[in-house]
Design an enzyme around this catalytic site. Sequence first.
Site, PDB file in Angstrom:
ATOM      1  CG  HIS A  96      38.778  32.250  32.630  1.00  0.00           C
ATOM      2  ND1 HIS A  96      38.286  33.531  32.756  1.00  0.00           N
ATOM      3  CD2 HIS A  96      39.565  32.032  33.703  1.00  0.00           C
ATOM      4  CE1 HIS A  96      38.773  34.068  33.870  1.00  0.00           C
ATOM      5  NE2 HIS A  96      39.550  33.182  34.464  1.00  0.00           N
ATOM      6  CD  GLU A 166      38.876  30.630  37.870  1.00  0.00           C
ATOM      7  OE1 GLU A 166      39.932  30.936  38.436  1.00  0.00           O
ATOM      8  OE2 GLU A 166      38.584  31.018  36.737  1.00  0.00           O
TER       9      GLU A 166
HETATM   10  P1  PGA Z   1      42.305  36.372  40.054  1.00  0.00           P
HETATM   11  O1  PGA Z   1      41.729  35.624  38.782  1.00  0.00           O
HETATM   12  O2  PGA Z   1      43.270  35.421  40.716  1.00  0.00           O
HETATM   13  O3  PGA Z   1      42.988  37.605  39.505  1.00  0.00           O
HETATM   14  O4  PGA Z   1      41.140  36.706  40.936  1.00  0.00           O
HETATM   15  C1  PGA Z   1      41.474  34.252  38.817  1.00  0.00           C
HETATM   16  C2  PGA Z   1      41.051  33.761  37.483  1.00  0.00           C
HETATM   17  O5  PGA Z   1      40.346  34.477  36.747  1.00  0.00           O
HETATM   18  O6  PGA Z   1      41.410  32.639  37.082  1.00  0.00           O
END
Ligand code: PGA
Length: 251
Positions: A96, A166
């Site tokens: 992540h 992401e």
């Molecule tokens: P968020 O985070 O939905 O709060 O933007 C997504 C993530 O970090 O997986």
Amino acid sequence: MKKALIVANWKSYVESPKVGLALLKATDQALPRGLKSKVVVCPPTILFSHVASSYKGSRIAFGTQDVSQAPTGAHTGETPATLARAAGATYTIIGHAERRAAGEGSDVVAEKVRIALDTKLVPIVCVGERERDHGAHYLSIIESMLVDSLAKIEPSALKKLVIAYEPVWAIGAPTAPDARVVREAVVYIKKILAQRFDKELGLKATVLYGGAVDAENARTLLVEGQASGFLVGRASVDPKNFGGIIRACES
Ligand code: PGA
């Protein structure tokens, strides 16, 4: 439409075991009847067993937010994959952006992906550029993150893992990017997987989108963005919003 995969990343938003259990219950209640999507909840490690073992339903699967490279043994403070699996996890988020920002490189991610697969955990491998640039350099960043993070797998393992796109600039942002931006990245990731690993499995890969997903934008991001589902942060600890995301994926 193909069954969506929606992953709740509770991060460290939960302040106590009691709050965690209440959140799980409210999340379960917010799921629509006749649920078709696959829903995975990833609680903080310290709450994992407490939350996962309390669940008597069958509609939610559980995952950890990370696993260690270290096996069981003399490794203080680690989360071995075998222990995560034994405690009820079937998925794990790996690489992540918030772990990468803490210094985790794609070499470590690659080792964790290998260990997770060996342990029969489905790795949710996160990739995404820090920023966009006019020269489209971000595409080569996505490519190298992807190829380096999957450096230790057999191409046939593509069907046993999930990629989460992401972009760091969208995580925690007030609004999600345009669906066109998501579609470009999803298509690009599948193309790289097809070219570098396995043509057929690459094009069929499960590619989630994450970053500012909510009940309002989920439908568009799924359909126009061509995502296979979502990795959800903030909205996943708000059962009403999370339930709305799931309903949007099922309508
Ligand atoms: P968020 O985070 O939905 O709060 O933007 C997504 C993530 O970090 O997986």
